[in-house]
Design an enzyme around this catalytic site. Structure first.
Site, short mmCIF file in Angstrom:
data_model
loop_
_atom_site.label_atom_id
_atom_site.label_comp_id
_atom_site.label_asym_id
_atom_site.label_seq_id
_atom_site.Cartn_x
_atom_site.Cartn_y
_atom_site.Cartn_z
N CYS A 81 17.72 54.04 8.59
CA CYS A 81 17.07 52.90 7.92
C CYS A 81 16.15 53.31 6.78
O CYS A 81 16.20 52.71 5.70
CB CYS A 81 16.32 52.05 8.94
SG CYS A 81 14.82 52.81 9.64
N HIS A 119 11.17 50.90 11.99
CA HIS A 119 12.25 50.46 11.11
C HIS A 119 11.66 50.04 9.77
O HIS A 119 10.50 49.64 9.69
CB HIS A 119 13.00 49.28 11.77
CG HIS A 119 14.11 48.72 10.94
ND1 HIS A 119 15.21 49.47 10.57
CD2 HIS A 119 14.31 47.47 10.41
CE1 HIS A 119 16.03 48.71 9.85
NE2 HIS A 119 15.51 47.51 9.74
N ASP A 135 18.34 43.97 4.28
CA ASP A 135 18.31 45.07 5.23
C ASP A 135 19.70 45.69 5.31
O ASP A 135 20.61 45.14 5.92
CB ASP A 135 17.87 44.57 6.61
CG ASP A 135 17.55 45.71 7.57
OD1 ASP A 135 17.96 46.85 7.29
OD2 ASP A 135 16.91 45.45 8.60
#
Length: 281
Positions: A81, A119, A135
């Site tokens: 991420c 994250h 995202d």
């Protein structure tokens, strides 16, 4: 840090920006519109895999904008991420979008939240004055950005999503929900890329992190499904939910799948290694 604008990432230069766009298979958008953001978001998911190979290959993970983009453009790699959203956010900023890094904590078993800076996600402003949650670093998530202000259901090829006010906190946090289940709790305070170094270090080294205990390389497929290589197990999922799985026997098969299906050239087959090595720098 309120947001990254195009001048903040101008040091990337046209070569890296254009190289990134070539990797995505698209051209430079004339304006930072919502439609352009949606196209870039989907192209990223189709071409740049979610993968933790660096963790298992002992490669150093560097949370610096230029280094993240170079990994995507020059090394033809993906990442997890912090790397994927860090690189994608840097590209968006260079193209004129307003980009803010946001921290989140992922919901685990029995609704327990993960570590701080568990994250990274992106809050993105477009030329029409609208704001989006982007995202590209959560694995199986939305294919397109989600409308930031919308608290209703948002239908996406990746599922049915909602952004809702977190019920048990008073700090303005938001829960991102997929198909009725909370995925992560998002803080609305703007963060800098360097804020995520500790989270990336933990996920790269801790025996409690699933990234140190597994191997994954995954991307969205052109038909809207997903292809995932977990160690030597190859899984392909169709948009209708059909699965095909098989075990890859030889090293040549494994390296061929990395090369042909994910665009990643490796000299050796990665294997899960013991946690605890320092791989962040």
């Amino acid at each position: 840090m309120d947001s990254h604008r195009s001048e903040d990432s101008a040091h990337l230069g046209a070569r890296l920006v254009d190289g990134y766009l070539r990797r995505l298979g698209t051209g430079r958008p004339p304006r930072p519109t919502a439609a352009a953001l949606s196209e870039l978001h989907l192209r990223q998911l189709l071409t740049v895999p979610f993968e933790n190979l660096s963790v298992q290959l002992g490669e150093r993970i560097v949370l610096e904008e230029r280094r993240l983009v170079e990994k995507v453009v020059e090394k033809r790699r993906g990442g997890f991420c912090y790397e994927l959203n860090g690189a994608f956010g840097t590209l968006l900023a260079a193209l004129g979008f307003e980009v803010t890094f946001l921290a989140a904590r992922v919901f685990g078993a029995e609704g327990r939240l993960g570590i701080p800076y568990d994250h990274m996600a992106l809050k993105v402003g477009t030329a029409d004055g609208r704001t989006w949650l982007a995202d590209v670093g959560f694995g199986a998530h939305s294919h397109h950005p989600l409308r930031w202000e919308d608290r209703g259901e948002q239908k996406d090829p990746g599922g049915m999503f909602r952004i809702v006010e977190a019920a048990d906190v008073d700090a303005g946090d938001l829960d991102v929900v997929k198909n009725g289940s909370p995925e992560y709790r998002l803080e609305v305070r703007p963060r800098a890329l360097g804020d995520f170094v500790t989270g990336a270090w933990w996920h790269s080294t801790s025996p409690e992190s699933h990234f140190t205990r597994s191997l994954v390389c995954s991307r969205v497929t052109e038909d809207g499904g997903r292809i995932t290589l977990s160690g030597r197990r190859l899984k392909e999922t169709t948009p209708e939910g059909g699965d095909m799985e098989r075990e890859l026997v030889t090293d040549e098969e494994v390296l061929g799948v990395y090369r042909e299906r994910f665009g990643i050239e490796l000299e050796q087959v990665p294997e899960v290694r013991a946690a605890g090595a320092d791989r962040l720098g």
